[in-house]
Write an enzyme that holds these catalytic residues in place. Structure first.
Site, PDB file in Angstrom:
ATOM      1  N   ASN A 111       0.925  -1.197  -0.021  1.00 13.82           N
ATOM      2  CA  ASN A 111      -0.102   0.032  -0.096  1.00 13.82           C
ATOM      3  C   ASN A 111       0.925   1.129  -0.011  1.00 13.82           C
ATOM      4  OD1 ASN A 111      -1.716   2.104   0.459  1.00 13.82           O
ATOM      5  ND2 ASN A 111      -2.142   1.502   2.700  1.00 13.82           N
TER       6      ASN A 111
ATOM      7  N   LYS B  44       0.099   4.119  -0.298  1.00 15.72           N
ATOM      8  CA  LYS B  44      -0.667   5.307   0.465  1.00 15.72           C
ATOM      9  C   LYS B  44      -0.409   6.611  -0.762  1.00 15.72           C
ATOM     10  CE  LYS B  44      -0.075   3.327   4.839  1.00 15.72           C
ATOM     11  NZ  LYS B  44      -0.243   3.487   6.072  1.00 15.72           N
TER      12      LYS B  44
ATOM     13  N   HIS C 125      -9.556   0.647   4.800  1.00 13.40           N
ATOM     14  CA  HIS C 125      -8.317   0.870   5.436  1.00 13.40           C
ATOM     15  C   HIS C 125      -8.552   1.998   6.526  1.00 13.40           C
ATOM     16  CE1 HIS C 125      -4.149   2.223   6.367  1.00 13.40           C
ATOM     17  NE2 HIS C 125      -3.694   1.188   5.698  1.00 13.40           N
TER      18      HIS C 125
ATOM     19  N   GLU D 283      -6.904   4.341   7.713  1.00 16.02           N
ATOM     20  CA  GLU D 283      -7.023   5.850   7.539  1.00 16.02           C
ATOM     21  C   GLU D 283      -8.148   6.353   6.656  1.00 16.02           C
ATOM     22  OE1 GLU D 283      -3.308   5.329   5.500  1.00 16.02           O
ATOM     23  OE2 GLU D 283      -2.385   4.823   7.470  1.00 16.02           O
TER      24      GLU D 283
ATOM     25  N   GLU E  91      -5.452  -5.418  10.380  1.00 12.99           N
ATOM     26  CA  GLU E  91      -4.457  -4.300  10.690  1.00 12.99           C
ATOM     27  C   GLU E  91      -4.686  -3.734  11.852  1.00 12.99           C
ATOM     28  OE1 GLU E  91      -2.710  -3.212   6.748  1.00 12.99           O
ATOM     29  OE2 GLU E  91      -4.278  -2.198   7.153  1.00 12.99           O
TER      30      GLU E  91
ATOM     31  N   GLY F  61       2.285   2.058  10.666  1.00 13.77           N
ATOM     32  CA  GLY F  61       3.060   3.121  10.587  1.00 13.77           C
ATOM     33  C   GLY F  61       3.832   3.683  11.922  1.00 13.77           C
TER      34      GLY F  61
ATOM     35  N   SER G 296       3.344  -2.470  10.267  1.00 17.43           N
ATOM     36  CA  SER G 296       4.547  -2.250  10.422  1.00 17.43           C
ATOM     37  C   SER G 296       5.547  -3.819  10.240  1.00 17.43           C
ATOM     38  CB  SER G 296       5.239  -2.163  11.791  1.00 17.43           C
ATOM     39  OG  SER G 296       4.742  -0.750  11.967  1.00 17.43           O
TER      40      SER G 296
HETATM   41  C1  PEP Z   1      -0.816  -0.208   6.119  1.00 20.29           C
HETATM   42  O1  PEP Z   1      -0.903   0.964   5.976  1.00 20.29           O
HETATM   43  O2  PEP Z   1      -1.643  -0.909   5.609  1.00 20.29           O
HETATM   44  C2  PEP Z   1       0.374  -0.699   6.783  1.00 20.29           C
HETATM   45  C3  PEP Z   1       0.287  -1.830   7.340  1.00 20.29           C
HETATM   46  O3  PEP Z   1       1.527   0.222   6.859  1.00 20.29           O
HETATM   47  P1  PEP Z   1       2.755   0.022   7.676  1.00 20.29           P
HETATM   48  O4  PEP Z   1       3.319  -1.308   7.198  1.00 20.29           O
HETATM   49  O5  PEP Z   1       3.694   1.304   7.434  1.00 20.29           O
HETATM   50  O6  PEP Z   1       2.494  -0.177   9.052  1.00 20.29           O
END
Ligand code: PEP
Length: 253
Positions: A9, A11, A98, A100, A170, A176, A216
């Site tokens: 992703n 973003k 997601h 966000e 998630e 993040g 992460s």
């Molecule tokens: C995400 O935004 O779906 C995500 C898992 O981000 P990160 O790997 O940076 O934590």
């Protein structure tokens, strides 16, 4: 056998040129390093989709996905992009729900149902995200919270429809932040999600659905997470912006 999927992703990152370099590197590395058993999905910002699709070319295990789609099929919705538009130029996947988007764009479970239905009707494969906040994790109610997100957004789908959905668990506190759920925490939630799906759709359907972990994930922790029986891949944010890291995560299967 469930599909093993590593989805990146991006973003709101990468200029047009940077996106092309990243895509070309990933496609080349996947080919050179004979990464055949894992499906790679690149989810760039909308303006990149067409060129990313072109750069993927004939690579049979690399696909392009969008980060969002409209809950409407077509019409006067300025700024929106519909699932049929995405499908019309070869987009295969779409991330829906997601955290966000839930948080910054106030996307509700109800709206997400409509998006999933639009995606499925257009022939796109939704990657449906769910996960709990830190408050909920600390209160110990993460399991019912995530189950509710699934029930409320997905459980009006038929068994045939839900079989085409990939779930991404998630935990919001791990996105993040550099803080990863332990492999045990991930396995526990993935197993709970699968059991919940089995309760509604039966074991056969639940066993066929890929459940990805996101939060992460990086080369140093991917192998341990991906070794768990109910973790069928990853949704990768930060580490998907570096070709070497993204490929190394996929290789750690
Ligand atoms: C995400 O935004 O779906 C995500 C898992 O981000 P990160 O790997 O940076 O934590």
């Amino acid at each position: 056998m469930r599909k093993k999927i590593i989805a990146g992703n991006w973003k709101m990152n990468m200029t047009y040129d940077e996106g092309q370099i990243l895509t070309s590197e990933i496609v080349q590395m996947a080919q050179d390093e004979q990464l055949k058993d894992v499906i790679l999905v690149l989810n760039p910002p909308f303006p990149h989709l067409h060129v990313v699709k072109k750069l993927i070319g004939g690579a049979s295990n690399v696909f392009v996905g969008a980060q969002n789609c409209s809950d409407k099929e077509s019409g006067a919705y300025t700024g929106e992009v519909s699932a049929p538009i995405l499908a019309s130029f070869g987009v295969s996947f779409v991330i829906i729900g997601h955290s966000e988007r839930r948080e910054y764009f106030e996307e509700t479970n109800e709206l997400l149902t409509e998006k999933v239905k639009q995606a499925l009707a257009a022939g796109l494969q939704p990657i449906f995200c769910c996960g709990e906040s830190l408050d909920i994790r600390e209160a110990g109610t993460h399991e019912p919270n995530v189950k509710y997100q699934l029930t409320d957004s997905l459980f009006e789908l038929s068994a045939e429809e839900i079989s085409k959905v990939t779930i991404a668990y998630e935990p919001i506190w791990a996105i993040g932040t550099g803080k990863t759920a332990s492999a045990e925490q991930a396995q526990e939630m993935h197993a709970a999600i699968r059991k919940h799906l089995a309760g509604k759709y039966g074991k056969e359907v639940a066993d066929s659905i890929s459940i990805l972990y996101g939060g992460s994930m990086k080369p140093s922790n991917a192998a341990e997470l991906l070794a768990k029986p109910d973790v069928d891949g990853g949704l990768i944010g930060g580490a998907s912006l570096k070709s070497r890291d993204f490929i190394d995560i996929a290789k750690s299967y």
